[in-house]
Scaffold this active site. Structure first.
Site, short mmCIF file in Angstrom:
data_model
loop_
_atom_site.label_atom_id
_atom_site.label_comp_id
_atom_site.label_asym_id
_atom_site.label_seq_id
_atom_site.Cartn_x
_atom_site.Cartn_y
_atom_site.Cartn_z
N SER A 93 -36.32 65.93 -136.77
CA SER A 93 -35.79 64.71 -136.19
C SER A 93 -36.91 63.88 -135.55
CB SER A 93 -34.68 65.06 -135.17
OG SER A 93 -33.94 63.93 -134.82
N ASP A 102 -26.94 63.29 -143.88
CA ASP A 102 -27.36 63.16 -142.48
C ASP A 102 -26.54 62.07 -141.80
OD1 ASP A 102 -28.70 62.83 -140.06
OD2 ASP A 102 -30.67 63.17 -140.96
N HIS A 114 -27.58 66.44 -140.24
CA HIS A 114 -28.86 66.32 -139.55
C HIS A 114 -29.52 67.68 -139.34
CE1 HIS A 114 -31.86 64.16 -137.34
NE2 HIS A 114 -31.64 64.81 -136.23
#
Length: 814
Positions: free
Chosen positions: A684, A757, A791
């Site tokens: 991330s 995501d 994610h």
């Protein structure tokens, strides 16, 4: 003969050249072409650990009597991730089961009496997938759902008998929020169920009825980069179809009573006395720009039959909330019941128009209104900053919190709800990033009406607080008693070396007996009953075993060092099993990063990582590389500081390099890391950091970036800790975007992303576009996208393959 020999020689040469050319072609083409591999697995020792059990999940009944455990599978078969999914208004739902897509389901239920007795297993249906656990107000029943192929059933476990019964067929609607809430006593539960006459889902039109059109007529309405939003009228129809519920009362015998028909129910919360229902429903107009939490919302109070007795608010679409951190929607928000009263509402109203960027002496007001709601609401408190929460205690005492992002301030006030004119008393004022001054959180207990209220000492003049206990000496969780009269604190209990031990529950009003979760570097986390005074041995409640004994010889250490500008930093250093730096020499090393913004150097320098924790890798953790002989530097502090009026991101790149260089220099100077074999990686915002460090420094020889965002012009209305928009600070957005510096990324970069995501800003296209940029510029880059993954990564096959990719990349380039 000569001609034949010549022909043979030429043929042999042609074959050799052909084979050589083919070998070169097969070695070079895949780096610039799309290729598909079957699922790969990491080395067998790592693959085995992926299937090892996690520590049990635990829930303790509100009456402090029952201790319940469940098994928590970390990873799911890819077949479960591949189940049908719809993405509507920020909600990911499974249309077959009317529940969240990719749910976190649990298995294998046990319970025991905390006052004594053996562990008892609950006889569940075979391969039952459990979810949505909820204790009854008296703590003697536990409700949960079991997922079937066509939906969710409601089940209840009675204690102490251990009797288990199914209350409904698979009729619950859990597409958005918890499907059920308990009513008091033996009255059963309030549940959202699928409308009996719902019919079939709306069909997708074969031909579009027209173009997609959106229009704005001069109104300022900035939004973050949300995902999975509504896009078409068909999406709107699906949204209404799947999220519409009937609200029913379901008795403990399974009898059903319809209260409200055909509404998009956001919340349905019974009053503590059970006589009223706080109902929140969503309605049109919907938005294609913001998620469900911003949709128009009607808030009303119903009686036990479902008849409206009071309308609290009808909030309009909130698609124009400013992006400044701390901004909020206008009108009555965060409406709920006081937990210490039979039927008293409270809510918050913004005094600054909801705009945190505006100048205002006061930001929020707290109101209450008691049943039968025929008087004027009473204002209880006003905040200088944004309201953050309230904990109710009794008629004359509640704790309220306020916070503010720009100065990182947090305050806790003691107020007198029955006498609002009384001056509030300030209990806590601190920088919320300052962990050394963190007093912990107040504990709660079961109140008169079966709801959680502040846990007072028997004499009523003190509260209990528990916290992590970070200090310069290390991290040692504690239990304190705070006098509300004098403000003095008394330390009742604190974890001691070699343990990291946290208070999970206090079992008596004097806090003599505690349920704690204890672990050390050598012993895995388990639950115990601990007596605060005396020398008695803790009573074990769980017996979780080490899932990866291979890691017992891994060395773990918190290391400290300085940036070139004097900022004190730290990291967690892991050395491979049986590694001796003096004998074995420097090793290839991976740095796993995630930066953080601060407003002052003092808080940025604090050590907040506990050294006494039990560490075993799970999912795609870089710690698995320890078994391959790599050194791992986990979370080296990359502090981005902006003191005073300066924003941290204005010097993001400079500070990023300073922090990374300090970490590299430290482990290289110890003779542990080989400076020519260093990998930088992260997930991330850590992936974003990875790409930036490769673009702006020569510290690392390869990079691994998972689920990152690399072009900040695609998130123009803020990202992470940045609350200015692109047009306010173009240079910052451009300088921080590794995509704009792709020509400077010379080291091999592995890009990994989930195809689905749903995190704000990290669209899969972010990784794809960076891959294409580096490829087009002649760089070394590999792009891997995993189907069905969001994610984070939850598929067993996906995680195994990610680890295979990471190990392969590190072995290949360092």
């Amino acid at each position: 003969m000569k001609l034949k020999r010549l022909h043979r020689a030429l043929s042999f040469r042609f074959v050799c050249l052909f084979l050589l050319s083919f070998w070169i072609f097969t070695m070079t083409v895949p780096s610039n072409a799309q290729s598909t591999l079957t699922w790969q697995s990491p080395p067998a020792a790592i693959d085995r650990i992926l299937d090892a059990p996690l520590p049990p999940g635990v829930t303790i009944s509100p009456n402090r009597r029952w201790f319940v455990t469940v098994e928590r599978p970390l990873l799911l078969p890819i077949a479960e991730l591949a189940e049908p999914e719809l993405k509507l208004a920020g909600v990911r739902l499974n249309p077959q089961t009317n529940s969240p897509a990719d749910p976190y389901t649990l298995h294998h239920l046990t319970f025991r009496d905390l006052s004594g007795g053996e562990v008892q297993e609950v006889a569940l249906p075979k391969e039952a997938r459990l979810g949505f656990f909820s204790w009854s107000p008296d703590g003697n029943r536990l409700a949960f759902t079991i997922t079937q192929q066509t939906g969710l059933e409601l089940w209840v476990l009675d204690l102490p008998s251990g009797n288990l019964r199914r209350l409904t067929d698979p009729i619950l609607n859990a597409t958005y929020g918890n499907p059920c809430r308990w009513l008091p006593g033996d009255e059963g539960l309030l549940c959202k169920v699928i409308p009996a006459q719902r019919g079939t889902p709306p069909n997708l039109p074969l031909v579009s009825p027209g173009p997609a059109i959106e229009e704005n007529l001069g109104r300022k309405a900035p939004t973050r980069t949300y995902t999975n939003l509504l896009q078409t009228p068909h999406d709107e129809a699906l949204f209404e179809y799947y999220l519409t519920s009937d609200l029913e009362r379901i008795s403990l015998e399974g009898d059903r009573m319809l209260l409200v028909a055909g509404e998009i129910v956001d919340e349905a919360i019974p009053s503590p006395d059970g006589n009223l229902i706080l109902l929140e429903t969503l309605h049109r107009p919907f938005s294609y720009q913001v998620p469900i939490s911003r949709f128009p919302k009607k808030i009303e109070i119903l009686d036990r039959t479902g008849k409206q007795v009071y309308e609290v608010a009808d909030l309009p679409l909130a698609d124009d909330i400013p992006i400044t951190f701390g901004s909020t929607r206008v009108g009555r928000r965060r409406v709920n019941w006081r937990s210490d009263r039979p039927a008293t509402l409270y809510w918050i109203e913004a005094l600054d128009g909801g705009d945190a960027g505006s100048s205002a002496a006061q930001r929020d007001a707290l109101f209450e209104l008691k049943a039968p709601f025929n008087e004027q609401p009473q204002e209880l408190w006003r905040s200088q900053y944004r309201f953050d929460g309230v904990l109710w205690g009794r008629d004359d005492l509640a704790l309220v919190e306020e916070w503010w992002y720009d100065n990182r301030l947090k305050r806790v006030w003691q107020i007198d709800p029955q006498n609002p004119s009384r001056e509030p008393k300030l209990l806590v004022e601190r920088n919320y990033q300052d962990q050394y001054s963190n007093p912990g959180a107040p504990l709660t207990t079961l109140g008169k009406y079966g709801k959680r209220v502040l846990h007072f000492t028997p004499n009523g003049d003190s509260l209990y607080f528990e916290g992590r206990g970070a200090s310069e000496a290390g991290v040692y969780p504690f239990l304190d008693r705070l006098s509300l009269t004098t403000g003095e604190k008394e330390r009742l209990w604190q974890a001691q070396d070699p343990y990291y031990e946290q208070v999970e529950e206090i079992l008596d009003d004097e806090a003599e007996q505690l349920v704690t979760r204890r672990q050390s570097q050598e012993s895995p986390p388990n639950y115990y009953i601990t007596t605060r005074q005396g020398n008695g041995q803790p009573i074990p409640l769980t017996n979780y075993q080490d899932p990866a004994p291979e890691f017992t010889k891994v060395h773990k250490e918190i290391i400290q060092y300085q940036r070139a500008d004097g900022i004190q930093l730290s990291a967690t250093l892991y050395l491979p099993p049986n590694y001796n730096p003096q004998q074995d020499g420097p090793r290839p090393t991976i740095f796993w990063v995630y930066p953080q913004e601060f407003k002052d150097a003092a808080t940025a320098s604090q050590i907040t990582t506990a050294e006494n924790t039990f560490t075993r890798p799970a999912s795609f953790s870089p710690l698995f590389l320890l078994l391959q002989g790599y050194v791992v530097v986990s979370n080296p502090k990359l502090t981005i500081i902006g003191e005073g009026d300066r924003e941290p991101n204005d010097t993001y790149i400079e500070q990023l390099i300073l922090g990374a260089k300090a970490a590299v220099d430290e482990v290289v100077s110890r003779g542990i890391a080989d400076p020519k074999r260093l990998v930088i990686g992260g997930h991330s915002y850590g992936a974003f950091t990875t790409a930036n460090l490769l673009a702006h420094s020569d510290l690392f020889q390869a990079g691994i970036a998972l689920s990152g965002a690399y072009n900040r012009t695609l998130t123009p209305f803020g990202f992470q800790g940045e609350q200015r928009n692109f047009w306010q600070t173009k240079d910052t957005y451009i300088q921080m975007s590794p995509f704009t510096h792709a020509d400077q990324i010379k080291e091999p970069l592995l890009l990994i992303h989930g195809a689905d995501d749903s995190n704000v800003g990290t669209y899969p296209i972010q990784s794809k576009r960076l891959y294409e940029a580096i490829k087009g510029l002649g760089g070394t880059v590999r792009w891997v996208q995993f189907p069905y993954e969001s994610h984070s990564y939850r598929g067993r096959e996906s995680v195994g393959h990610i680890l295979w990719e990471m190990i392969r990349w590190c072995d290949l380039y360092v």
